[in-house]
Design a protein around this motif. Structure first.
Motif, PDB file in Angstrom:
ATOM      1  N   THR A 174       0.838  -1.205   0.000  1.00 26.87           N
ATOM      2  CA  THR A 174       0.000   0.000   0.000  1.00 26.87           C
ATOM      3  C   THR A 174       0.871   1.251   0.000  1.00 26.87           C
ATOM      4  O   THR A 174       1.985   1.248   0.528  1.00 26.87           O
ATOM      5  CB  THR A 174      -0.936   0.022   1.217  1.00 26.87           C
ATOM      6  OG1 THR A 174      -0.160  -0.088   2.410  1.00 26.87           O
ATOM      7  CG2 THR A 174      -1.929  -1.130   1.153  1.00 26.87           C
ATOM      8  N   THR A 201      -0.737   4.623   0.536  1.00 27.99           N
ATOM      9  CA  THR A 201      -1.423   5.754   1.166  1.00 27.99           C
ATOM     10  C   THR A 201      -1.987   5.348   2.522  1.00 27.99           C
ATOM     11  O   THR A 201      -2.057   4.164   2.863  1.00 27.99           O
ATOM     12  CB  THR A 201      -2.581   6.266   0.291  1.00 27.99           C
ATOM     13  OG1 THR A 201      -3.562   5.233   0.157  1.00 27.99           O
ATOM     14  CG2 THR A 201      -2.086   6.693  -1.084  1.00 27.99           C
ATOM     15  N   ARG A 255      -3.209   2.047  -3.846  1.00 28.87           N
ATOM     16  CA  ARG A 255      -3.868   3.032  -2.992  1.00 28.87           C
ATOM     17  C   ARG A 255      -4.681   2.309  -1.924  1.00 28.87           C
ATOM     18  O   ARG A 255      -5.457   1.391  -2.237  1.00 28.87           O
ATOM     19  CB  ARG A 255      -4.776   3.926  -3.825  1.00 28.87           C
ATOM     20  CG  ARG A 255      -5.407   5.075  -3.040  1.00 28.87           C
ATOM     21  CD  ARG A 255      -6.351   5.882  -3.912  1.00 28.87           C
ATOM     22  NE  ARG A 255      -6.760   7.120  -3.266  1.00 28.87           N
ATOM     23  CZ  ARG A 255      -7.608   7.999  -3.806  1.00 28.87           C
ATOM     24  NH1 ARG A 255      -8.142   7.754  -5.009  1.00 28.87           N
ATOM     25  NH2 ARG A 255      -7.923   9.108  -3.156  1.00 28.87           N
ATOM     26  N   THR A 305      -7.422   1.201   0.805  1.00 27.67           N
ATOM     27  CA  THR A 305      -8.884   1.251   0.786  1.00 27.67           C
ATOM     28  C   THR A 305      -9.387   2.193   1.874  1.00 27.67           C
ATOM     29  O   THR A 305      -8.696   2.452   2.865  1.00 27.67           O
ATOM     30  CB  THR A 305      -9.462  -0.147   1.007  1.00 27.67           C
ATOM     31  OG1 THR A 305      -8.834  -0.749   2.152  1.00 27.67           O
ATOM     32  CG2 THR A 305      -9.199  -1.017  -0.203  1.00 27.67           C
ATOM     33  N   ASN A 357      -5.724  10.097  -6.559  1.00 31.77           N
ATOM     34  CA  ASN A 357      -4.778   9.245  -5.842  1.00 31.77           C
ATOM     35  C   ASN A 357      -3.542  10.058  -5.461  1.00 31.77           C
ATOM     36  O   ASN A 357      -2.806  10.528  -6.330  1.00 31.77           O
ATOM     37  CB  ASN A 357      -4.387   8.067  -6.735  1.00 31.77           C
ATOM     38  CG  ASN A 357      -3.484   7.073  -6.028  1.00 31.77           C
ATOM     39  OD1 ASN A 357      -3.009   7.307  -4.922  1.00 31.77           O
ATOM     40  ND2 ASN A 357      -3.228   5.946  -6.683  1.00 31.77           N
ATOM     41  N   THR A 373      -0.714   9.216  -4.588  1.00 32.23           N
ATOM     42  CA  THR A 373       0.541   8.622  -5.050  1.00 32.23           C
ATOM     43  C   THR A 373       0.937   9.141  -6.423  1.00 32.23           C
ATOM     44  O   THR A 373       2.107   9.049  -6.808  1.00 32.23           O
ATOM     45  CB  THR A 373       0.418   7.087  -5.080  1.00 32.23           C
ATOM     46  OG1 THR A 373      -0.339   6.630  -3.967  1.00 32.23           O
ATOM     47  CG2 THR A 373       1.789   6.423  -5.020  1.00 32.23           C
ATOM     48  N   LEU A 376       1.188   2.161 -10.424  1.00 27.19           N
ATOM     49  CA  LEU A 376       0.144   2.547  -9.490  1.00 27.19           C
ATOM     50  C   LEU A 376      -1.132   1.754  -9.737  1.00 27.19           C
ATOM     51  O   LEU A 376      -1.597   1.633 -10.877  1.00 27.19           O
ATOM     52  CB  LEU A 376      -0.148   4.041  -9.612  1.00 27.19           C
ATOM     53  CG  LEU A 376       1.044   4.978  -9.413  1.00 27.19           C
ATOM     54  CD1 LEU A 376       0.574   6.429  -9.375  1.00 27.19           C
ATOM     55  CD2 LEU A 376       1.806   4.636  -8.138  1.00 27.19           C
ATOM     56  N   ASP A 395      -5.178   1.372  -8.288  1.00 26.55           N
ATOM     57  CA  ASP A 395      -6.208   2.113  -7.550  1.00 26.55           C
ATOM     58  C   ASP A 395      -7.558   1.474  -7.819  1.00 26.55           C
ATOM     59  O   ASP A 395      -8.077   1.559  -8.925  1.00 26.55           O
ATOM     60  CB  ASP A 395      -6.214   3.582  -7.976  1.00 26.55           C
ATOM     61  CG  ASP A 395      -7.127   4.436  -7.093  1.00 26.55           C
ATOM     62  OD1 ASP A 395      -7.885   3.866  -6.289  1.00 26.55           O
ATOM     63  OD2 ASP A 395      -7.072   5.677  -7.224  1.00 26.55           O
ATOM     64  N   SER A 397     -10.281   2.165  -5.988  1.00 23.79           N
ATOM     65  CA  SER A 397     -11.272   2.955  -5.256  1.00 23.79           C
ATOM     66  C   SER A 397     -12.623   2.950  -5.946  1.00 23.79           C
ATOM     67  O   SER A 397     -13.673   2.893  -5.279  1.00 23.79           O
ATOM     68  CB  SER A 397     -10.776   4.398  -5.099  1.00 23.79           C
ATOM     69  OG  SER A 397      -9.543   4.439  -4.412  1.00 23.79           O
TER      70      SER A 397
END
Length: 708
Positions: free
Chosen positions: A568, A570, A603, A605, A642, A644, A656, A658, A660
């Motif tokens: 991860t 973040t 990223r 959760t 994001n 990042t 990366l 993500d 989300s």
């Protein structure tokens, strides 16, 4: 929330037994017990810390109980185990059973069904006097899952006390039987020698256990035994005390000051029951010796500190100490659950204490005292009526106890039956339970019951948790396991804390499908960071085990050279909306980059923070909420983009990821999507929902790795 390592007064619930002088009652020690219970309650309600009061109570219990047994042995009386155990049961069980019954009713009324199972387990453990062992075996589970503190968690020391009483009775009974021909001095000396050796062995063990696993040692009977045994030794020595007045005053003052301050100066959660517990233990012994001894007849005026401790308010507080502690913790926890708060303020804390004191006084007067065996040897109409009432009360007590046992076993069996169908969670039809596909593919959602159900959610965890492939909080061992296609040459290393861990469900599935293996390097609550003193997420508690583990894990990762490290990138803001990249993650990425190891940077959760406080969607739903009310606005859980992405140019070897949009819609991060419960606790995805994320994760991994 209050600390999970709480303390309780181990007390027989009786007034102090006579000192060496049979005519003298130690009212000062009853007052000391009053001060100790006041400290324990205040620290729990307002400070969420351990005050050291439990250690005071353990020493006092050993002093009173052991002192009486020493007198019995010295007088050559035959100790009747059934009679002694009955006597203890009359003093301890009525109030305990009554509080358990009231707590059971309030738990069913106030708390969601997701909390009933731990309550049932701890009810059985409390009634069986093995609550401390139950907590010792589950302490890492509580820490890991963010388990809400139980209203019965405080009863662990009652179990320690009960086990101590039973063991002491057995030893004294054996010595009185086997040493019947010995002189009274020899019998007493034998018991004192056994107690002394046991106390020394327990203290040594406590210090070793503290280093090996402090959280479990906190509840360990063998690690706690030296404290009440110190009280027994004090009872054996006190008749020889010949201290001048100035020394008694000095000892009492020093002891009182140490007892008052040890909760502030010592972090008992992390330091007890090892050497730092000597402070409250020795302080209690100083007060005991200061007011005792053969040169302290009943007629001599008490010295200043002893007079202070003998004040009627303190003596009264000490008299209700047992009931007060039985009540104050459940009143606090159930009030916090009812108001959905993490801690008590000044006003509601004072109200909690007032209610607890009132309940304790009523319990003492209406339940404890009527059931104590007083005047039974005097044949009179009054004693016969009292015997009839006592028999009736004992019958009610037995029926209530049986009801608690049956209800607890019944609920546990119900939960097991519900979970027995949970094996089908791995094969839920995508048509009926699309989960994340309802967001990313706009799959049709049928009107069907949510899965996992609120009772299944607790066990819907990743395989690594079930297989023991994640290092526990208090361990520094590096555990590696292999999932996916175990014969493959391509490797993804899954590394970090539990927020990396919950992706193993999808990675294992994809590894078997696409021909790569997944090697795990995981530790609870320990994302890869360069912090010299990491802290446990959601608290300010230092986490030195995490630092040791990360150093070993990074060395191993670099030596193993996987194709990718999946971790991860973040974390959420706990005091505001959105998420961010912690600066202490960058050093880890730098080191991997220096060694030419590519990163799959995911990223994190969303965590279920509401007004800065974590909440559990399963609990929320069990309490009557729905998918929307038990979720969060996306704007609170995640930043607009994001975070990042701001570092993408600096780390060309990082791809990366993500997901989300597969967890939250454009507006909301709901508790349920596509008939699947998203979270199994406050911030960990359910394994069933992660399984529904496999398609989207596969798409992003394909772009990042080029493997398929």
């Amino acid at each position: 929330m209050q600390t999970s390592f709480n303390e309780t007064p181990a007390t027989t619930g009786a007034s102090p037994l006579p000192d060496a002088n049979p005519r003298r009652i130690r009212h000062d020690l009853e007052g000391l017990r009053g001060i100790a219970i006041a400290l324990v309650v205040a620290f729990h309600v307002w400070l969420g810390r351990v005050s050291g009061g439990v250690d005071v109570f353990l020493v006092l219990s050993g002093f009173f109980f052991g002192g009486r047994l020493l007198r019995v042995a010295q007088q050559g009386q035959r100790l009747s185990l059934p009679r002694e155990l009955t006597r203890l049961a009359r003093r301890l069980l009525p109030a305990l059973v009554f509080v358990l019954a009231v707590c059971a009713v309030l738990t069913v009324w106030i708390q969601p069904q997701t909390r009933w199972e731990p309550f049932a387990d701890q009810t059985l453990a409390s009634l069986g006097y093995f609550q401390n062992w139950h907590l010792a075996s589950t302490v890492n589970d509580y820490l890991r899952a963010g388990e809400a503190v139980s209203p019965l968690q405080h009863l662990w020391s009652m179990s320690v006390q009960g086990q101590f009483f039973a063991a002491t009775l057995l030893v004294v009974a054996l010595v009185t039987v086997l040493g019947a021909r010995l002189s009274s001095r020899s019998r007493r000396g034998t018991i004192v020698a056994i107690v002394g050796l046991a106390a020394l062995a327990s203290f040594v063990y406590a210090n070793f256990a503290h280093v090996a696993d402090q959280a479990s040692a906190y509840y360990d009977t063998f690690a706690r035994a030296w404290e009440p045994l110190a009280g027994v030794l004090a009872a054996a020595m006190i008749s020889r005390i010949r201290w001048p007045g100035w020394l008694r005053v000095s000892a009492a003052c020093l002891g009182l000051v140490a007892i008052l301050l040890c909760g502030v100066l010592i972090d008992g959660v992390r330091e007890y029951p090892a050497r730092w517990a000597l402070v409250p233990v020795v302080a209690t012994l100083l007060v005991i010796f200061a007011g005792g001894g053969a040169d302290q007849p009943e007629t001599r005026p008490q010295l200043g500190p002893m007079r202070l401790l003998s004040l009627p308010p303190l003596v009264t507080l000490g008299a209700i100490g047992y009931s007060l502690y039985l009540w104050h913790w459940p009143v606090l926890i159930l009030w916090l659950a009812y108001t959905d708060r993490e801690s008590a303020g000044i006003v509601d804390g004072a109200a909690i204490i007032a209610v607890s004191v009132a309940a304790a006084w009523l319990t003492l007067r209406l339940i404890e005292e009527p059931l104590r065996d007083r005047g039974a040897s005097v044949p009179s109409a009054h004693s016969r009526r009292r015997g009839t009432l006592t028999l009736a009360a004992a019958t009610v007590l037995a029926l209530v106890s049986a009801g608690l046992v049956m209800a607890s076993f019944g609920w546990r069996q119900h939960v097991e039956l519900v979970r027995s169908s949970g094996s089908e969670l791995t094969t839920l039809p995508a048509r009926d339970y699309p989960g994340a596909r309802a967001l990313i593919a706009q799959a049709r959602v049928a009107k069907l019951p949510m899965r996992p159900s609120v009772l299944e959610a607790r066990e819907d965890q990743p395989a690594t948790s079930v297989d023991g492939c994640i290092t526990e909080f208090l361990s520094t061992d590096l555990i590696t396991c292999v999932y996916g296609d175990q014969t493959a040459t391509r490797t993804i290393a899954l590394a970090g804390g539990s927020h990396s861990e919950h992706w193993i469900t999808a990675l294992d599935l994809l590894g078997r499908q696409q021909g790569f293996k997944v090697t795990t390097y995981l530790k609870m609550g320990c994302p890869l960071t360069t912090d010299e003193v990491p802290i446990i997420a959601g608290s300010l508690e230092p986490y030195p085990e995490c630092r040791v583990w990360i150093d070993d894990a990074m060395n191993r990762l670099i030596a193993d050279r996987p194709d990718f490290v999946f971790t991860t990138t973040t974390r959420p803001y706990t005091d505001g909306p959105g998420d961010f990249v912690p600066g202490n993650y960058l050093g880890i990425w730098d080191r991997l980059a220096e060694n030419g190891i590519a990163i799959l940077g995911l990223r994190d959760t969303p965590w279920m923070f509401r007004d800065g406080v974590l909440f559990s969607p399963p609990d929320c739903i069990a309490g009557g909420g729905d998918a929307d009310s038990c979720g969060l606005p996306r704007s609170e859980a995640l930043s607009d983009s994001n975070p990042t992405l701001d570092y993408a140019g600096r780390y060309p070897l990082m791809s990366l990821l993500d997901l989300s949009d597969a967890i939250c819609s454009a507006e909301t991060c709901r508790a349920v999507e596509g008939n699947v419960l998203v979270y199994h606790d406050e911030h960990h995805l359910s394994a069933t929902y992660v399984r529904s994320l496999a398609d989207e994760l596969a798409r992003q991994l394909s772009d990042a790795t080029g493997w398929w």
